[in-house]
Enzyme design. Structure first.
Site, PDB file in Angstrom:
ATOM      1  N   GLN A 279     -15.435  41.954  31.881  1.00 41.39           N
ATOM      2  CA  GLN A 279     -15.526  41.615  33.218  1.00 41.39           C
ATOM      3  C   GLN A 279     -15.921  40.407  33.256  1.00 41.39           C
ATOM      4  O   GLN A 279     -15.546  39.991  34.920  1.00 41.39           O
ATOM      5  CB  GLN A 279     -16.076  42.893  33.862  1.00 41.39           C
ATOM      6  CG  GLN A 279     -15.693  44.135  33.861  1.00 41.39           C
ATOM      7  CD  GLN A 279     -14.128  44.401  34.388  1.00 41.39           C
ATOM      8  OE1 GLN A 279     -13.757  43.497  35.426  1.00 41.39           O
ATOM      9  NE2 GLN A 279     -13.294  45.331  34.121  1.00 41.39           N
TER      10      GLN A 279
ATOM     11  N   ASN B  44     -18.349  47.019  34.769  1.00 42.69           N
ATOM     12  CA  ASN B  44     -17.013  47.184  35.315  1.00 42.69           C
ATOM     13  C   ASN B  44     -16.746  48.030  36.300  1.00 42.69           C
ATOM     14  O   ASN B  44     -15.950  47.899  37.208  1.00 42.69           O
ATOM     15  CB  ASN B  44     -16.249  47.578  34.054  1.00 42.69           C
ATOM     16  CG  ASN B  44     -16.704  48.946  33.433  1.00 42.69           C
ATOM     17  OD1 ASN B  44     -17.910  48.698  32.889  1.00 42.69           O
ATOM     18  ND2 ASN B  44     -16.046  49.937  33.362  1.00 42.69           N
TER      19      ASN B  44
ATOM     20  N   THR C 120      -1.180  41.483  10.712  1.00 47.26           N
ATOM     21  CA  THR C 120      -0.446  40.291  11.190  1.00 47.26           C
ATOM     22  C   THR C 120      -0.809  39.787  12.535  1.00 47.26           C
ATOM     23  O   THR C 120      -1.073  40.689  13.441  1.00 47.26           O
ATOM     24  CB  THR C 120       1.166  40.505  11.207  1.00 47.26           C
ATOM     25  OG1 THR C 120       1.357  40.840   9.829  1.00 47.26           O
ATOM     26  CG2 THR C 120       1.725  39.303  11.421  1.00 47.26           C
TER      27      THR C 120
ATOM     28  N   CYS D 171     -11.055  62.546  36.981  1.00 47.16           N
ATOM     29  CA  CYS D 171     -10.774  64.040  37.656  1.00 47.16           C
ATOM     30  C   CYS D 171      -9.791  64.637  36.499  1.00 47.16           C
ATOM     31  O   CYS D 171      -9.078  65.468  36.955  1.00 47.16           O
ATOM     32  CB  CYS D 171      -9.784  63.884  39.080  1.00 47.16           C
ATOM     33  SG  CYS D 171      -8.713  62.507  39.009  1.00 47.16           S
TER      34      CYS D 171
ATOM     35  N   ALA E 244     -11.073  44.400  23.883  1.00 47.79           N
ATOM     36  CA  ALA E 244     -12.388  44.530  23.941  1.00 47.79           C
ATOM     37  C   ALA E 244     -12.985  45.977  23.203  1.00 47.79           C
ATOM     38  O   ALA E 244     -13.917  45.881  22.723  1.00 47.79           O
ATOM     39  CB  ALA E 244     -12.976  44.369  25.286  1.00 47.79           C
ATOM     40  N   THR E 245     -12.114  47.032  23.497  1.00 50.80           N
ATOM     41  CA  THR E 245     -12.707  48.388  22.746  1.00 50.80           C
ATOM     42  C   THR E 245     -12.607  47.715  21.027  1.00 50.80           C
ATOM     43  O   THR E 245     -14.042  48.274  20.463  1.00 50.80           O
ATOM     44  CB  THR E 245     -11.525  49.410  23.062  1.00 50.80           C
ATOM     45  OG1 THR E 245     -11.546  49.778  24.357  1.00 50.80           O
ATOM     46  CG2 THR E 245     -11.989  50.732  22.137  1.00 50.80           C
TER      47      THR E 245
ATOM     48  N   HIS F  49      -6.217  41.250  29.152  1.00 50.26           N
ATOM     49  CA  HIS F  49      -5.547  41.946  30.358  1.00 50.26           C
ATOM     50  C   HIS F  49      -6.522  42.135  31.626  1.00 50.26           C
ATOM     51  O   HIS F  49      -6.139  42.391  32.818  1.00 50.26           O
ATOM     52  CB  HIS F  49      -5.000  43.263  29.984  1.00 50.26           C
ATOM     53  CG  HIS F  49      -6.079  44.567  29.997  1.00 50.26           C
ATOM     54  ND1 HIS F  49      -6.287  45.413  30.663  1.00 50.26           N
ATOM     55  CD2 HIS F  49      -6.769  44.900  28.747  1.00 50.26           C
ATOM     56  CE1 HIS F  49      -7.174  46.326  30.337  1.00 50.26           C
ATOM     57  NE2 HIS F  49      -7.305  46.063  29.061  1.00 50.26           N
TER      58      HIS F  49
END
Ligand SMILES: *Cc1c(COP(=O)(O)O)cnc(C)c1O
Length: 399
Positions: free
Chosen positions: A181, A153, A242, A328, A73-74, A203
């Site tokens: 999502q 998300n 490819t 964090c 998706a990025t 994924h």
């Protein structure tokens, strides 16, 4: 029941065994390059890519030629937004998006802002819902592209993309949606929802990592993108390189499985999510639900446990894999940009936990996680805010 318990299905999902099974031949006997047009090995690979493409298209009510494979998706978001920005720059340089979008949308827009594009970042209400009227008002003569996600998300809020898409269509503006999502969890129809460009990623719905797709509308209107990767001209020149045939086969199989089981799975998972939500609300004080109470992904639960630092809570229950609202990595935890955009206050921002349920979540796991959260929240509050919580939770402190 095995621990640690995985309840972070928005971050990623395990690959379904049926998906692994479908992929395996394409690592071995069917290893061909889908671009080898002159021999059997290439034809076998190409055939698998073609049928995967058709399957994915059907699941979105699109056509096979409207699907371009990417690494996730990025990359799809980059291709959609940069590709449309460059492709339509002759018409204008104004883009509209929303403060609660994924970084792979917001950072692309930030990059475009440096290149002379004007970006409007719309705010939402406290539930993360965009106001269609405010959206309409943001449209200008120079607006060429709108990018609004279907489902968030972090807090799971579902936007009214059909309405946003309709407004875009009326004004001849390209409408992109990050559906990462939403795909596999709620029904998607690019025609009914007026979507011109749609990003998805394997994924997030029980397919492999590193594979995704971009739907690019080919008629009414035909959307013209400028490619972001040059090379051998694969994917009609829109994404050279490819093709990852095993991953493409897995992507299609994963989506097919989700679509086939969507009704049953949604009902089951929503029930478990509601059980978790109700148990936590019943046993802990000063808890807030983040995101929309009903217009929300069935597997999402984001809650703030006031006066408990999100990362401290997670460290206090290491046998439970959930996600915190803040990154964090820095010395000072940075509150999530999504929670900040909801204007729910610092205390809720810094105490938010995201639970993501999925295909292998059981009732036993839900009850275990609820128990761990309840006892850990009470223990931490007893330590940090003894005066406020001492009386009700003294028993827990003594453990
Ligand atoms: C996970 C996610 C992405 C990024 O997807 P990748 O395939 O991991 O690059 C983008 N948008 C949303 C909404 C996501 O949840």
């Amino acid at each position: 029941m095995k621990t640690p318990v995985y309840m972070d299905y928005h971050a990623t999902t395990p690959v379904d065994p049926s998906v692994v099974h479908a992929m395996i031949p394409f690592f071995g006997e069917k290893f061909g390059n889908a671009a080898s047009r002159q021999h059997h090995f290439g034809w076998v690979a190409e055939e698998a890519v073609d049928s995967s493409r058709s399957l994915i298209a059907r699941a979105l009510n699109a056509e096979a030629k409207e699907i371009v494979f990417t690494s996730g998706a990025t990359e799809s978001n980059n291709l959609a937004i940069k590709g449309a920005a460059e492709g339509y720059a002759y018409k204008g340089k104004h883009i509209i998006t929303c403060a609660t979008e994924h970084k792979s949308v917001l950072d692309v827009c930030k990059n475009l802002a440096k290149r002379g594009y004007e970006i409007t970042i719309l705010s939402t209400d406290e539930y993360g819902v965009l106001n269609p009227e405010e959206f309409s008002r943001a449209i200008k003569e120079a607006t060429i592209l709108v990018s609004i996600m279907i489902a968030n998300n972090e807090v799971g809020t579902i936007q009214n993309v059909t309405e946003i898409g309709r407004i875009c269509k009326d004004r001849s503006i390209v409408f992109h949606t990050d559906a990462t999502q939403a795909v596999g969890k709620i029904p998607i129809d690019v025609q009914a929802m007026n979507i011109d460009l749609l990003s998805l990623s394997g994924h997030k719905f029980y397919g492999p990592k590193g594979i995704g797709a971009l739907f690019i509308r080919s008629k009414n209107p035909s959307v013209k993108l400028v490619q972001q990767i040059d090379g051998g001209g694969h994917e009609r020149g829109l994404r050279s390189g490819t093709l990852n045939v095993p991953a493409i086969v897995g992507l299609a199989k994963a989506l097919e499985t989700c679509v086939d089981s969507m009704e049953v799975e949604t009902t089951r998972i929503r029930k478990l999510r509601d059980r978790l939500q109700e148990t936590l609300l019943k046993h802990i004080d000063d808890v807030y639900l983040n995101g929309h109470p009903t217009q929300r992904l069935p597997n999402n639960l984001n809650m703030s446990f006031l006066y408990v630092e999100d990362n401290a809570l997670m460290l206090g229950m290491k046998d439970v894999a959930v996600s915190s609202g803040s990154a964090c990595s820095a010395a000072e935890p940075m509150p999530s940009h999504v929670l900040k955009a909801l204007h729910i206050g610092k205390e809720r921002e810094s105490s938010a936990i995201r639970f993501g349920l999925g295909r292998w979540t059981t009732e036993e796991e839900v009850d275990y996680v609820a128990g761990r959260v309840i006892e850990t929240v009470k223990r931490l509050r007893g330590l940090s805010h003894p005066a406020r919580y001492a009386k009700t939770d003294a028993r827990v402190d003594e453990q």
